[in-house]
Design an enzyme around this catalytic site. Structure first.
Site, PDB file in Angstrom:
ATOM      1  CG  HIS A  65      43.564  36.147  43.490  1.00  0.00           C
ATOM      2  ND1 HIS A  65      44.331  36.642  42.455  1.00  0.00           N
ATOM      3  CD2 HIS A  65      42.532  37.023  43.640  1.00  0.00           C
ATOM      4  CE1 HIS A  65      43.784  37.751  41.989  1.00  0.00           C
ATOM      5  NE2 HIS A  65      42.695  38.022  42.691  1.00  0.00           N
ATOM      6  CG  ASP A 182      42.934  41.944  41.220  1.00  0.00           C
ATOM      7  OD1 ASP A 182      42.732  41.033  42.030  1.00  0.00           O
ATOM      8  OD2 ASP A 182      42.365  42.027  40.119  1.00  0.00           O
ATOM      9  CD  GLU A 216      39.996  36.249  41.327  1.00  0.00           C
ATOM     10  OE1 GLU A 216      38.902  36.828  41.402  1.00  0.00           O
ATOM     11  OE2 GLU A 216      40.930  36.684  40.611  1.00  0.00           O
ATOM     12  CD  GLU A 217      43.120  38.245  38.248  1.00  0.00           C
ATOM     13  OE1 GLU A 217      42.119  38.372  37.522  1.00  0.00           O
ATOM     14  OE2 GLU A 217      43.489  39.120  39.051  1.00  0.00           O
ATOM     15  CG  ASP A 237      40.050  39.907  44.872  1.00  0.00           C
ATOM     16  OD1 ASP A 237      40.844  40.751  44.422  1.00  0.00           O
ATOM     17  OD2 ASP A 237      39.821  38.824  44.303  1.00  0.00           O
ATOM     18  CG  HIS A 317      42.227  43.497  35.683  1.00  0.00           C
ATOM     19  ND1 HIS A 317      41.459  42.611  34.969  1.00  0.00           N
ATOM     20  CD2 HIS A 317      42.362  42.953  36.909  1.00  0.00           C
ATOM     21  CE1 HIS A 317      41.131  41.586  35.747  1.00  0.00           C
ATOM     22  NE2 HIS A 317      41.671  41.773  36.932  1.00  0.00           N
TER      23      HIS A 317
END
Length: 339
Positions: A65, A182, A216-217, A237, A317
């Site tokens: 993603h 990510d 996706e998030e 991922d 994150h």
């Protein structure tokens, strides 16, 4: 494996702001990259990119993603500063004092910084004890505005996207440091995989598709656009690095279970076998707080087997860190699994 190409594409993707819901420019870049490699990608209705890499037989969908964390202006404060609502799992304490861009819908782009309220140590009696939440933080705009009316005159309004600087650095020792590895790191890995197939004139042993998703998030990235002949989805991922898991930034991680439950046992076993066959350094781990595009496909009702792999990424994150070794090991695993 063209690692220089992989890193070049990574830097290009990281330079494109693309929080969930604001991903058109990133998708356009992917379209151009795949077309330049001789493929025929297509945009999905949701805004993702789908591309067949060739092969025959039961389809395998490789997914990464390109949507990231970010924010949306939720209100303009009377003092001319902005409150934001997070997009995805963005945390205020992880982006305090971070520079950002505010994309007004019709009036251009402005810069600013996320700060806690009353951010000056010399005047804030409780600086250390101040809460680090978005309710207690604000975007300080780099314009001479001190009222809500002055901000509105700039064209900034609720609903505008706020995007944070990635601060990308690649060290001489091979470490890759940036926000939003990510999952732009895996997106670049999949582009490098596609280039490897073209450069070596290789055909996968089964039909292989790439799907670059863009939600996706927020949980529904791969809930659509799975081709009819696909029997297996593999989310590429980030691999988790931290206490309680064995992967480091130098390995490819194979996930056996995450928050959504175990991944398909046959798929996970075949991935381990392929990693061994390729001589790839790998780790098999359980992720305690994680969800993937593969699970989104299952939740949407697709009858497919599912798996999850990714280069190890630390400080997920936040300001994340990976290593070129993890990139190489992920590419080795993908090649062994599909060729």
């Amino acid at each position: 494996m063209d690692l220089d190409y992989c890193l070049s594409e990574l830097k290009a993707l990281l330079a494109i702001d693309s929080p969930s819901g604001f991903t058109d420019k990133a998708a356009d870049h992917l379209m151009q990259a795949l077309e330049s490699l001789g493929y025929r990608p297509e945009k999905t209705r949701k805004g993702g990119v789908l591309c067949c890499l060739g092969g025959e037989g039961d389809g395998l969908l490789l997914m990464a993603h390109v949507d990231t964390l970010g924010g949306i202006v939720s209100s303009i404060k009377p003092n001319g500063r902005l409150q934001i609502s997070p997009v995805g799992g963005l945390r205020a304490e992880n982006c305090e004092a971070e520079n950002c861009r505010i994309y007004s819908r019709f009036s251009g782009t402005y810069t600013g910084t996320l700060q806690i309220v009353n951010a000056s140590v010399h005047v804030n009696d409780d600086y250390a004890g101040a809460k680090r939440t978005f309710r207690d933080s604000e975007i300080v705009i780099d314009e001479n505005v001190r009222t809500a009316e002055a901000v509105r005159a700039l064209g900034i309004a609720p609903g505008d996207f706020v995007c944070f600087d990635p601060r990308t650095v690649i060290t001489e020792s091979g470490y890759i440091k940036s926000r939003f590895l990510d999952d732009k790191l895996s997106a670049a890995i999949l582009l490098a995989y596609a280039k490897m197939l073209r450069d070596e004139n290789r055909t996968p042993k089964r039909r292989v598709y790439l799907h670059f998703t863009v939600y996706e998030e927020v949980g529904h990235g791969a809930a659509a656009s799975v081709p009819d002949d696909v029997t297996e989805v593999l989310s590429v991922d980030m691999g988790c690095v931290g206490d309680g898991v064995t992967c480091t930034e130098h390995e490819v991680s194979i996930c056996a279970k995450d928050s959504g439950g175990p991944y398909d046992y046959r798929v996970t076993t075949a991935l381990v076998q392929a990693a061994r066959q390729a001589g790839a350094q790998y780790a098999v781990d359980v992720y305690p707080h994680y969800g993937s595009d593969a699970e989104a496909s299952l939740s949407a009702g697709y009858d497919v087997r599912h798996g999850l792999i990714g280069a190890g990424v630390y400080a997920s994150h936040g300001y994340e860190r990976a290593h070129i070794d993890g990139v190489q090991n992920t590419l080795k695993l993908l090649a062994a699994y599909t060729l």
